[in-house]
Scaffold this active site. Structure first.
Site, PDB file in Angstrom:
ATOM      1  NE  ARG A 147      -2.101   2.021   3.464  1.00 53.52           N
ATOM      2  CZ  ARG A 147      -2.704   2.534   4.549  1.00 53.52           C
ATOM      3  NH1 ARG A 147      -3.970   2.228   4.804  1.00 53.52           N
ATOM      4  NH2 ARG A 147      -2.053   3.307   5.386  1.00 53.52           N
ATOM      5  CE1 TYR A 159      -5.016   7.668  11.204  1.00 57.74           C
ATOM      6  CE2 TYR A 159      -5.825   6.709   9.162  1.00 57.74           C
ATOM      7  CZ  TYR A 159      -5.558   6.608  10.515  1.00 57.74           C
ATOM      8  OH  TYR A 159      -5.836   5.443  11.171  1.00 57.74           O
ATOM      9  CG  ASP A 216      -7.074   3.649   3.121  1.00 57.75           C
ATOM     10  OD1 ASP A 216      -8.120   4.222   2.781  1.00 57.75           O
ATOM     11  OD2 ASP A 216      -6.940   3.046   4.207  1.00 57.75           O
ATOM     12  CG  HIS A 218      -7.378   6.933   5.281  1.00 59.64           C
ATOM     13  ND1 HIS A 218      -7.687   5.953   6.175  1.00 59.64           N
ATOM     14  CD2 HIS A 218      -6.073   6.788   5.001  1.00 59.64           C
ATOM     15  CE1 HIS A 218      -6.607   5.234   6.425  1.00 59.64           C
ATOM     16  NE2 HIS A 218      -5.623   5.709   5.714  1.00 59.64           N
ATOM     17  CD  GLU A 242      -8.649   0.681   2.737  1.00 52.70           C
ATOM     18  OE1 GLU A 242      -7.478   0.364   2.440  1.00 52.70           O
ATOM     19  OE2 GLU A 242      -9.079   0.676   3.892  1.00 52.70           O
ATOM     20  CD  GLU A 268     -10.423   1.186   7.275  1.00 54.99           C
ATOM     21  OE1 GLU A 268      -9.612   0.535   6.623  1.00 54.99           O
ATOM     22  OE2 GLU A 268     -10.121   2.209   7.907  1.00 54.99           O
ATOM     23  NE  ARG A 289      -9.486  -2.348   3.511  1.00 54.53           N
ATOM     24  CZ  ARG A 289      -8.501  -2.775   4.272  1.00 54.53           C
ATOM     25  NH1 ARG A 289      -8.179  -4.050   4.313  1.00 54.53           N
ATOM     26  NH2 ARG A 289      -7.826  -1.927   5.023  1.00 54.53           N
ATOM     27  CD  GLU A 345      -4.660  -2.846   6.470  1.00 54.98           C
ATOM     28  OE1 GLU A 345      -5.849  -3.057   6.795  1.00 54.98           O
ATOM     29  OE2 GLU A 345      -4.155  -1.712   6.467  1.00 54.98           O
ATOM     30  CD1 TRP A 408     -11.000  11.245  10.499  1.00 56.20           C
ATOM     31  CD2 TRP A 408      -9.797   9.463   9.928  1.00 56.20           C
ATOM     32  NE1 TRP A 408     -11.226  10.277  11.426  1.00 56.20           N
ATOM     33  CE2 TRP A 408     -10.499   9.169  11.104  1.00 56.20           C
ATOM     34  CE3 TRP A 408      -8.948   8.488   9.370  1.00 56.20           C
ATOM     35  CZ2 TRP A 408     -10.406   7.946  11.742  1.00 56.20           C
ATOM     36  CZ3 TRP A 408      -8.865   7.265  10.000  1.00 56.20           C
ATOM     37  CH2 TRP A 408      -9.591   7.004  11.177  1.00 56.20           C
TER      38      TRP A 408
END
Ligand code: CS2
Ligand code: MG
Length: 408
Positions: A147, A159, A216, A218, A242, A268, A289, A345, A408
């Site tokens: 990643r 982040y 990602d 986010h 992602e 996630e 995820r 991951e 975020w």
């Protein structure tokens, strides 16, 4: 075989973990992970005050019935605290069942479908040379999938971007800061969208076309911005993009999907099969995820992944450091057993965490394996755990340059 004892163990070997330990009338113990980053005490209370008394005296091998009892029983369904608590119970019961059967949990889930689970690691850098060093470090460790996150010119912190690494160093980024209130980061979407395609162009030029790359976002983009980023990354052949846009707006993914062929991963922060209803039936994503820890355990995530399989959607289980080694082991047993595995991951836990939680899973040549120990294969050293008291720690918050609160 009845559940006789319920213990909730909080420990903080560098970060906080919530672990449930169940003991049966035969003296068999099982461990479950209920860690919810920044809201650990809420899950600990849910387990100790509300769930524990319901478990004592229940048949330990009735895993599905206990799952349904905890999901349907309290009237209040879903949500991260509830589903993390159910997850902890569910994992502990699978651990017990495996130990009683003398088999690793993946055997109880249908046995081995692959030799190992392809894992991706995290590389980040505030500059391209620093990012390249981080990628080389992961390649040296054997990673086959990486990643890529990068600092954005003009933003002090981003982040997902840790401190720049030196050659040979281990990636050691802990997103939750041990402060009593969250630290604040700033964000500029236009600067990010200008910068990221060039980062991937440079990474492809340096490392070639074959390395598996992921990114990602986010949850920071609107659907239209997500579509723009997906399109601009198409020449660099990502494994996935992602969380391009917050997943609670499932219709937004239609916009992204219709505009780009870059594969999409989401979930996630989702915690039940119902959260995925439109994402899966409309084939708006390519990878699920969710982790066992945040989606009702092995039983909860299996329901999501079986549903996804019908639509050719694969797994990409969340494996950050805030999933404990117990939760990681639960993920690996699923990874090995299910048919629709995609990728796993792996953010490696720090040394203190791995002294508290003794794992039997392995990482070699880019692939993870859950090991052959009966149950989940993780032991908790309670004396070591007792040396690390819970310490408040929070993920950062994100504000636009004018001070507006942002995703975020
Ligand atoms: C990240 C995580 O692993 C990921 O993809 O999004 O670092 C995530 O932000 C944390 O797990 C949140 O607790
Ligand atoms: Mg993520």
């Amino acid at each position: 075989m009845k559940i006789e004892k319920v213990e909730v163990i909080l420990t903080s070997p560098g970060r906080n973990f919530v672990t449930l330990k169940l003991t049966t009338s035969d003296g068999v113990t099982g461990l479950g992970d209920g860690t919810l980053n920044g809201r650990e005490l809420a899950v600990a209370s849910y387990l100790a005050d509300h769930v524990g008394p319901l478990l004592v005296g229940r048949e330990a091998t009735n895993i599905e019935d206990t799952w349904q009892y905890l999901y349907r029983g309290p009237y209040w369904r879903r949500g991260p605290v509830t589903m993390a608590a159910i997850a902890a119970v569910d994992m502990a019961l699978w651990d017990i069942l495996g130990k009683v059967a003398g088999l690793p949990v993946y055997q109880l889930l249908g046995g081995r479908s692959r030799r190992g689970a392809l894992a991706y690691g995290h590389a980040s850098g505030t500059t391209l040379p620093a990012l390249f060093t981080a990628v080389h470090n992961l390649l040296d460790d054997g990673f086959k999938a990486i990643r890529i996150q990068a600092g954005v010119p003009g933003l002090a912190r981003v982040y997902g971007v840790g401190s720049d690494q030196v050659a040979g160093a281990r990636y050691d980024y802990e997103p939750a800061a041990r402060t009593s209130v969250p630290i604040q980061e700033d964000w500029d979407t236009a600067a990010y969208l200008r910068h990221i395609p060039g980062v991937f162009e440079a990474v492809r030029a340096e490392f070639g076309p074959e390395l598996t790359l992921l990114h990602d976002a986010h949850h920071r983009l609107t659907p239209n911005q997500g579509a723009q980023l997906g399109r601009s990354l198409e020449p660099f052949d990502l494994f996935w993009l992602e969380d391009c846009t917050p997943a609670e707006n499932q219709e937004g993914l239609r916009r992204v999907r219709s505009q780009t062929t870059t594969p999409l991963a989401i979930g996630e922060v989702l915690n039940s099969v119902f959260d995925y209803q439109h994402l899966i039936t409309e084939q708006l994503i390519d990878y699920v995820r969710s982790s066992p820890t945040h989606a009702g355990g092995i039983t909860g995530l299996r329901k999501i992944l079986d549903f996804a399989a019908i639509y050719q959607i694969k797994s990409g289980i969340h494996g950050p450091t805030d999933v404990s080694p117990v939760g990681m082991a639960a993920a690996l047993h699923l990874d090995i057993a299910i048919h629709n595995f995609g990728i796993q991951e792996l953010m490696v836990h720090n040394a203190r965490t791995l002294e508290v939680f003794r794992t039997s899973y392995t990482f070699a040549g880019g692939f993870l394996n859950p090991g052959e120990s009966p149950g989940l294969g993780v032991e908790l050293d309670e004396e070591a755990a007792g040396a690390f008291d819970y310490t408040p720690a929070y993920l950062p918050v994100n504000r636009l340059l004018d001070g507006t609160m942002h995703d975020w």
